[in-house]
Write an enzyme that holds these catalytic residues in place. Structure first.
Site, PDB file in Angstrom:
ATOM      1  N   ASP A   4       0.943  -1.184  -0.105  1.00 30.51           N
ATOM      2  CA  ASP A   4       0.102  -0.159  -0.274  1.00 30.51           C
ATOM      3  C   ASP A   4       0.952   1.135   0.034  1.00 30.51           C
ATOM      4  O   ASP A   4       0.244   2.381  -0.011  1.00 30.51           O
ATOM      5  CB  ASP A   4      -0.919  -0.160   1.254  1.00 30.51           C
ATOM      6  CG  ASP A   4      -2.024  -1.188   1.206  1.00 30.51           C
ATOM      7  OD1 ASP A   4      -2.603  -1.249  -0.195  1.00 30.51           O
ATOM      8  OD2 ASP A   4      -2.305  -1.864   2.133  1.00 30.51           O
TER       9      ASP A   4
ATOM     10  N   ASN B  69      -7.687  -7.874   2.905  1.00 31.80           N
ATOM     11  CA  ASN B  69      -6.458  -8.266   2.932  1.00 31.80           C
ATOM     12  C   ASN B  69      -5.478  -7.145   3.226  1.00 31.80           C
ATOM     13  O   ASN B  69      -4.442  -7.151   3.507  1.00 31.80           O
ATOM     14  CB  ASN B  69      -5.951  -9.059   1.541  1.00 31.80           C
ATOM     15  CG  ASN B  69      -6.349  -8.456   0.539  1.00 31.80           C
ATOM     16  OD1 ASN B  69      -7.307  -7.337   0.460  1.00 31.80           O
ATOM     17  ND2 ASN B  69      -6.212  -9.044  -0.569  1.00 31.80           N
TER      18      ASN B  69
ATOM     19  N   HIS C  21      -4.372  -0.269   6.016  1.00 34.11           N
ATOM     20  CA  HIS C  21      -3.890   0.762   5.750  1.00 34.11           C
ATOM     21  C   HIS C  21      -3.937   1.526   6.920  1.00 34.11           C
ATOM     22  O   HIS C  21      -4.689   1.533   7.978  1.00 34.11           O
ATOM     23  CB  HIS C  21      -5.314   1.527   4.855  1.00 34.11           C
ATOM     24  CG  HIS C  21      -5.123   1.112   3.382  1.00 34.11           C
ATOM     25  ND1 HIS C  21      -6.288   1.756   2.812  1.00 34.11           N
ATOM     26  CD2 HIS C  21      -4.427   0.275   2.863  1.00 34.11           C
ATOM     27  CE1 HIS C  21      -5.959   0.855   1.532  1.00 34.11           C
ATOM     28  NE2 HIS C  21      -5.076  -0.046   1.645  1.00 34.11           N
ATOM     29  N   THR C  22      -2.669   2.295   7.349  1.00 35.32           N
ATOM     30  CA  THR C  22      -2.521   2.943   8.561  1.00 35.32           C
ATOM     31  C   THR C  22      -2.674   4.268   8.581  1.00 35.32           C
ATOM     32  O   THR C  22      -2.298   4.934   7.520  1.00 35.32           O
ATOM     33  CB  THR C  22      -0.927   2.537   9.028  1.00 35.32           C
ATOM     34  OG1 THR C  22      -0.899   0.776   8.750  1.00 35.32           O
ATOM     35  CG2 THR C  22      -0.818   3.000  10.503  1.00 35.32           C
TER      36      THR C  22
ATOM     37  N   THR D  94       0.897  -4.738   7.993  1.00 36.13           N
ATOM     38  CA  THR D  94       0.006  -4.410   9.033  1.00 36.13           C
ATOM     39  C   THR D  94      -1.112  -5.405   9.163  1.00 36.13           C
ATOM     40  O   THR D  94      -1.725  -5.450  10.539  1.00 36.13           O
ATOM     41  CB  THR D  94      -1.104  -3.157   8.257  1.00 36.13           C
ATOM     42  OG1 THR D  94       0.068  -2.356   7.694  1.00 36.13           O
ATOM     43  CG2 THR D  94      -1.563  -2.712   9.275  1.00 36.13           C
ATOM     44  N   VAL D  95      -1.310  -6.337   8.505  1.00 37.70           N
ATOM     45  CA  VAL D  95      -2.449  -7.338   8.620  1.00 37.70           C
ATOM     46  C   VAL D  95      -1.944  -8.603   9.144  1.00 37.70           C
ATOM     47  O   VAL D  95      -2.407  -9.321  10.032  1.00 37.70           O
ATOM     48  CB  VAL D  95      -3.325  -7.780   7.295  1.00 37.70           C
ATOM     49  CG1 VAL D  95      -4.323  -8.783   7.296  1.00 37.70           C
ATOM     50  CG2 VAL D  95      -3.979  -6.603   6.753  1.00 37.70           C
TER      51      VAL D  95
END
Ligand code: IMP
Ligand code: MG
Length: 334
Positions: A10, A37, A40-41, A246-247
């Site tokens: 991302d 999936n 986004h931070t 992140t995931v």
């Protein structure tokens, strides 16, 4: 405007979407892309939000938030994020979204091919898209917990565009993970280029004014597959670059900026503007800088080289994790 990822992940797109939403004040922020999936931070008001379904543009409180029919939804994740962001009064989920059911997550996690070889995020996205193709998938309109949020997203978005209002379309997954254009089979379960992102929310190609393609100053990738500019973990550590997904929480592979990949990505996405994120991780002197003049000379050279090689203007540069750590070249040119 469609915002798409230029490389693998991302590339820090969450923060860019949040900035564009607060700055450009769109009527609608619509989430496109594959599904949960993505991670986004956004850092906002002292809090870290890791969002997988709700658009990162939620930070702009006047925006209607939509999830397009092309996006897979996991009702549990959606419910958690609506609560986390306090957005129940302005979120709309298209009635045609495919629902990720527990058995898809189970399949994704236990498959030797998907989990073992491809290295998927294990969020059930691939098997859910298979079910959609097989026409056995459940749609959002069949889930009682989603009833109050159901919307006709293509209609809302097109009505808004007809009135000349701003709509921000938030993509997910990078270009190189595209099922069509990426490094097959080490890819995600759908095309991730700008045309498909627009189609995910029901917008036709003639209605798209801008495609913002987001590149990180270096490249990172979670999961298996070819990675031409990859560097060793030791070398990445020396540069001060260590990242985790992140995931999945998996350590990401790191590489240098890949101009060949970027050129192809610009071509296929039809990019009209570029964002470069994480410039501060490559050039420590760029950290927190908010205008072009104050950037270190070597950082300027780096940005100019990308711009001239790709033939598209770099309009946004991110220099840190805070929302205002941004150089907005659009504003500087005014
Ligand atoms: P899937 O999308 O979970 O099926 O995973 C397929 C491949 O895409 C794996 O290599 C994942 O690590 C990668 N992938 C999927 N979504 C993202 C993302 O949002 N960021 C980075 N990699 C992703
Ligand atoms: Mg991510």
């Amino acid at each position: 405007m469609v915002v798409a990822g230029g490389q693998w992940g991302d590339e820090g797109k969450g923060k860019i979407i949040a900035y564009l939403a607060l700055h450009d004040k769109p009527k609608i922020v619509a989430r496109a892309g594959v599904g949960p999936n993505a991670g986004h931070t956004v850092f906002y008001q002292g809090k870290k939000f890791g969002l997988r379904q709700i658009p990162c543009g939620f930070v702009y409180e006047n925006a209607r938030l939509l999830i397009g029919p092309g996006v897979l939804v996991n009702p549990e994740v959606v419910a958690e994020e609506i609560k986390l962001t306090g957005t129940e009064n302005r979120i709309g989920i298209d009635q045609r979204c495919t629902v990720i059911e527990p058995q898809y997550i189970e399949q994704d996690k236990s498959s030797r091919h998907l989990k073992g070889k491809i290295g998927t995020t294990g969020t059930g996205c691939g098997p859910a898209n298979v079910a959609r193709v097989n026409r056995t998938a459940k749609l959002a309109e069949e889930v009682p917990e989603l009833k109050r949020f159901l919307a006709d997203v293509p209609k809302e978005v097109n009505d808004s565009l007809r009135l000349g209002e701003r709509v921000l379309i938030e993509g997910s997954q990078g270009f190189a993970l595209s099922l069509t254009h990426g490094t097959y089979p080490y890819v995600t379960s759908k095309d991730t280029s700008a045309s498909t992102l627009a189609a995910d929310v029901g917008v036709g190609p003639t209605k798209i004014d801008d495609v913002m393609l987001v590149f990180k100053a270096y490249v990172s990738r979670v999961g298996a597959g070819p990675f031409p500019t990859e560097i060793s973990q030791e070398k990445a550590e020396k540069l001060g670059i260590v990242e985790y997904g992140t995931v999945t929480g998996r350590r990401r592979r790191i590489g240098t900026f890949d101009l060949d990949l970027a050129k192809r990505s610009v071509m296929i996405n039809g990019a009209t503007q570029l964002t470069i994120t994480c410039l501060d991780r490559l050039f420590k002197g760029a950290s927190g800088i908010k205008n072009w003049k104050q950037l270190p000379e070597e950082a300027k050279e780096f940005v100019k080289k990308i711009e001239s090689e790709l033939g598209v203007p770099v309009t946004i540069i991110s220099t840190g994790s805070e929302l205002d750590n941004i150089i907005d070249m659009r504003a500087e040119k005014l």
